[in-house]
Design an enzyme around this catalytic site. Sequence first.
Site, short mmCIF file in Angstrom:
data_model
loop_
_atom_site.label_atom_id
_atom_site.label_comp_id
_atom_site.label_asym_id
_atom_site.label_seq_id
_atom_site.Cartn_x
_atom_site.Cartn_y
_atom_site.Cartn_z
N ILE A 68 -0.11 9.69 8.19
CA ILE A 68 -0.75 8.82 9.16
C ILE A 68 -0.38 7.36 8.89
CG2 ILE A 68 -2.68 10.42 9.44
CD1 ILE A 68 -4.38 8.54 7.71
N ASP A 113 0.85 -1.20 0.00
CA ASP A 113 0.00 0.00 0.00
C ASP A 113 0.88 1.24 0.00
OD1 ASP A 113 -1.77 2.06 0.33
OD2 ASP A 113 -2.81 1.19 2.05
N HIS A 134 0.63 8.17 3.58
CA HIS A 134 1.34 7.55 4.69
C HIS A 134 2.85 7.84 4.70
CE1 HIS A 134 -2.42 5.50 5.36
NE2 HIS A 134 -2.39 5.00 4.13
#
Length: 277
Positions: free
Chosen positions: A201, A181, A186
């Site tokens: 995050i 991912d 992120h």
Amino acid sequence: MADRKSLGPDVAGTPLPATSFEYNDRDVMLYALGIGASELPFIYERNLKVIPTFAVIPAFPALMGMSSAVEVNPVMILHGEQSFTIKKTIPVKGKLTTSGTVTGCYDKGKGALITIDTETKDEGGEVVFTNVSGVFVRGAGGFGGERGPEAGNVAPDRAPDKTVEMQTGPLQAAIYRLSGDRNPLHIDPDFAKMAGYDRPILHGLCTFGHVGRAVLASYCDNDPDRFVGMSVRFSGVVYPGDKITTDMWDAGGGKIIVQAKTQEGRAVISNAAVQVK
């Protein structure tokens, strides 16, 4: 893309493109490190075991294929719910094929919840595990559909039977993203700010892995074959470096109710349960 279906009840039953996932022991160990594991059976190739929550990794590309069948804006997508059930021991290497179907589209007012069921098979055609994913599309509600079932797995009104604290590292998201991912939310501070966060995050499925590890250690003695399945609702944000506290309640019959929070008491996993044996 012209034949994609518009959001609404009619998308239920839409098949998703099948995806294949080939992996080896290196991928298994990298995933374990990505969710904070340090136990040798999960990070050392000798007698290597697969952490059960790895089941979400081979199915993830199928989930991303949703946008090829349904008209959604990828920027508006949030991962809302996730569950999986293991049918046979996950091998440490192999080639798996995942097929998926959109099973529902619910009107949540401010957004829409799309549910997707996937089935992952090995090269012999046997089902290794199944996944159910709930994707929340912000701003896509109001089309007049059903709201969908209410969340279950409510934590009892008593002190938890067991509690485990896990410290995430500042590079937790940077490691986890290497398992597939690579959403810039992120890792890229500028992208995170555009999405409304002051810094990148942690992946929800990374938090998911930490919570799964807590139950695996507490109720399965770190034996993956005793971990049958897990179901959660994502309810808050974790930042790399946060401490994740997982509370667990034994509901009997092998069902463990769980919920997780950060050091500030911010709920991040709720309406969750793990089935063990």
